[in-house]
Design a protein around this motif. Sequence first.
Motif, PDB file in Angstrom:
ATOM      1  N   ARG A 167       7.275 -33.955  25.807  1.00 44.78           N
ATOM      2  CA  ARG A 167       7.542 -33.117  24.635  1.00 44.78           C
ATOM      3  C   ARG A 167       6.506 -32.013  24.476  1.00 44.78           C
ATOM      4  NH1 ARG A 167       7.485 -37.394  20.007  1.00 44.78           N
ATOM      5  NH2 ARG A 167       8.663 -38.517  21.608  1.00 44.78           N
ATOM      6  N   GLY A 168       6.993 -30.825  24.166  1.00 44.04           N
ATOM      7  CA  GLY A 168       6.107 -29.713  23.884  1.00 44.04           C
ATOM      8  C   GLY A 168       5.714 -28.868  25.074  1.00 44.04           C
ATOM      9  N   ASN A 169       5.964 -29.348  26.306  1.00 46.27           N
ATOM     10  CA  ASN A 169       5.594 -28.497  27.437  1.00 46.27           C
ATOM     11  C   ASN A 169       6.678 -27.441  27.639  1.00 46.27           C
ATOM     12  OD1 ASN A 169       7.652 -29.480  29.125  1.00 46.27           O
ATOM     13  ND2 ASN A 169       6.278 -29.977  30.779  1.00 46.27           N
ATOM     14  N   ASN A 174      12.760 -28.539  22.785  1.00 50.27           N
ATOM     15  CA  ASN A 174      13.945 -28.625  21.936  1.00 50.27           C
ATOM     16  C   ASN A 174      13.955 -29.949  21.197  1.00 50.27           C
ATOM     17  OD1 ASN A 174      15.705 -26.149  22.549  1.00 50.27           O
ATOM     18  ND2 ASN A 174      15.207 -26.902  24.597  1.00 50.27           N
ATOM     19  N   HIS A 175      14.614 -29.945  20.050  1.00 44.67           N
ATOM     20  CA  HIS A 175      14.688 -31.137  19.205  1.00 44.67           C
ATOM     21  C   HIS A 175      16.042 -31.142  18.513  1.00 44.67           C
ATOM     22  CE1 HIS A 175      13.645 -34.004  15.996  1.00 44.67           C
ATOM     23  NE2 HIS A 175      12.615 -34.370  16.761  1.00 44.67           N
ATOM     24  N   THR A 176      16.499 -32.315  18.162  1.00 43.82           N
ATOM     25  CA  THR A 176      17.824 -32.416  17.547  1.00 43.82           C
ATOM     26  C   THR A 176      17.881 -31.784  16.158  1.00 43.82           C
ATOM     27  OG1 THR A 176      17.226 -34.644  16.784  1.00 43.82           O
ATOM     28  CG2 THR A 176      18.477 -34.470  18.844  1.00 43.82           C
ATOM     29  N   ILE A 177      16.781 -31.778  15.416  1.00 41.52           N
ATOM     30  CA  ILE A 177      16.796 -31.214  14.062  1.00 41.52           C
ATOM     31  C   ILE A 177      15.635 -30.256  13.793  1.00 41.52           C
ATOM     32  CG2 ILE A 177      18.067 -33.141  13.060  1.00 41.52           C
ATOM     33  CD1 ILE A 177      15.426 -34.228  11.993  1.00 41.52           C
ATOM     34  N   LEU A 178      14.565 -30.335  14.561  1.00 41.74           N
ATOM     35  CA  LEU A 178      13.388 -29.502  14.309  1.00 41.74           C
ATOM     36  C   LEU A 178      13.412 -28.246  15.174  1.00 41.74           C
ATOM     37  CD1 LEU A 178      10.585 -32.242  14.264  1.00 41.74           C
ATOM     38  CD2 LEU A 178      11.666 -31.145  12.288  1.00 41.74           C
ATOM     39  N   ASP A 179      12.917 -27.150  14.620  1.00 39.65           N
ATOM     40  CA  ASP A 179      12.740 -25.917  15.375  1.00 39.65           C
ATOM     41  C   ASP A 179      11.353 -25.885  15.996  1.00 39.65           C
ATOM     42  OD1 ASP A 179      15.270 -24.901  14.751  1.00 39.65           O
ATOM     43  OD2 ASP A 179      14.538 -24.012  12.873  1.00 39.65           O
ATOM     44  N   THR A 181       9.219 -23.685  15.753  1.00 38.27           N
ATOM     45  CA  THR A 181       8.247 -23.127  14.815  1.00 38.27           C
ATOM     46  C   THR A 181       7.914 -24.077  13.665  1.00 38.27           C
ATOM     47  OG1 THR A 181      10.068 -22.029  13.646  1.00 38.27           O
ATOM     48  CG2 THR A 181       8.891 -20.751  15.320  1.00 38.27           C
ATOM     49  N   ASP A 182       8.600 -25.201  13.577  1.00 35.37           N
ATOM     50  CA  ASP A 182       8.302 -26.185  12.532  1.00 35.37           C
ATOM     51  C   ASP A 182       7.011 -26.932  12.866  1.00 35.37           C
ATOM     52  OD1 ASP A 182      10.608 -25.515  11.183  1.00 35.37           O
ATOM     53  OD2 ASP A 182      11.797 -27.122  12.090  1.00 35.37           O
ATOM     54  N   GLN A 187       3.651 -32.336  15.657  1.00 32.54           N
ATOM     55  CA  GLN A 187       2.858 -33.457  15.151  1.00 32.54           C
ATOM     56  C   GLN A 187       3.074 -34.695  16.030  1.00 32.54           C
ATOM     57  OE1 GLN A 187       3.875 -33.841  10.999  1.00 32.54           O
ATOM     58  NE2 GLN A 187       2.787 -31.987  10.418  1.00 32.54           N
ATOM     59  N   PHE A 188       2.523 -34.625  17.210  1.00 28.81           N
ATOM     60  CA  PHE A 188       2.608 -35.750  18.142  1.00 28.81           C
ATOM     61  C   PHE A 188       1.334 -35.792  18.975  1.00 28.81           C
ATOM     62  CE2 PHE A 188       4.730 -32.154  20.297  1.00 28.81           C
ATOM     63  CZ  PHE A 188       3.957 -32.051  21.442  1.00 28.81           C
ATOM     64  N   SER A 189       1.154 -36.864  19.699  1.00 31.60           N
ATOM     65  CA  SER A 189       0.007 -37.010  20.587  1.00 31.60           C
ATOM     66  C   SER A 189       0.483 -37.700  21.859  1.00 31.60           C
ATOM     67  CB  SER A 189      -1.102 -37.837  19.917  1.00 31.60           C
ATOM     68  OG  SER A 189      -0.705 -39.200  19.831  1.00 31.60           O
ATOM     69  N   TRP A 190      -0.450 -37.963  22.754  1.00 33.20           N
ATOM     70  CA  TRP A 190      -0.052 -38.624  23.989  1.00 33.20           C
ATOM     71  C   TRP A 190       0.419 -40.055  23.735  1.00 33.20           C
ATOM     72  CZ3 TRP A 190      -2.886 -42.933  25.101  1.00 33.20           C
ATOM     73  CH2 TRP A 190      -4.180 -43.012  24.618  1.00 33.20           C
ATOM     74  N   ASP A 191       0.070 -40.616  22.575  1.00 35.29           N
ATOM     75  CA  ASP A 191       0.600 -41.938  22.230  1.00 35.29           C
ATOM     76  C   ASP A 191       2.122 -41.895  22.149  1.00 35.29           C
ATOM     77  OD1 ASP A 191      -1.779 -43.639  21.769  1.00 35.29           O
ATOM     78  OD2 ASP A 191      -2.243 -42.138  20.260  1.00 35.29           O
ATOM     79  N   ASP A 192       2.658 -40.816  21.558  1.00 40.13           N
ATOM     80  CA  ASP A 192       4.110 -40.675  21.450  1.00 40.13           C
ATOM     81  C   ASP A 192       4.745 -40.464  22.814  1.00 40.13           C
ATOM     82  OD1 ASP A 192       4.409 -40.574  18.418  1.00 40.13           O
ATOM     83  OD2 ASP A 192       2.982 -38.937  18.746  1.00 40.13           O
TER      84      ASP A 192
END
Length: 244
Positions: A167-169, A174-179, A181-182, A187-192
């Motif tokens: 995620r994020g690279n 892309n996300h099902t509900i988040l943009d 720019t949100d 709000q994630f880390s390598w734990d996720d």
Amino acid sequence: MGLSVILTVLLGLLLPTVSSVRYNQHQAISRRHGVDPPPKLYERMADLVKPYGYPLEEHFVETVDGYILRMFRIPHGRTPQPSQQQQQSSHRLRAWQWLIPSLGRPQGLQQADANDVHLNQGSQRPVVHMQHGLLGSSTDWMLNGPGLSLPLLLADAGYDVWFGNVRGNIFSRNHTILDLTDAAFWQFSWDDMAARDLPAMFTHELMLTGASELSYIGHSQGTTIGMAFMASHADTALAELIKV
């Protein structure tokens, strides 16, 4: 000026330099193999794989918390070889007890009862998952070209090679509900990545290939999240299928 601001500025100055060096290296490799250099800085994985005669597939996986991850696959080398695994996978993964209960069932099973999901015919090639490092992507594995890049060596040796993108690279924004720019998107880390990204990608690979196990190769952060996954999922059926 705070330390975080200084680090951000330095990172912003460093990354273009690193990208430029990598691009120049790949141009030299491309010319050596008689291939036109890609016009952009690794925006398309295909630019690093297909010009050399290797097949490439693109896959999308949704995590349990809504991130859309883009994966790539080199199913075989330039010349498909006879199967190295004649295993027929007719068993069922009953109940899909692969994840910690709080994370829910793997994505892709919503349209069918979990007890009736059959794997595809057993993978005829051993499956390997390659996970990039910090600030990287699947393209990092391909920078050295044929004869030197590990994924291509594995593909030529008879492996079914999969590339993860967390995620994020650059490939998984892309996300099902988040943009993008949100603030919540970031709000994630390598734990996720260990708890949600890897299980989603592993599940997809095992379901699609029907393989009985999967080998894992990680670089830098990829090694970290791989070890974190194995530790946090040690008592799950999914972890038993992952070989390091």
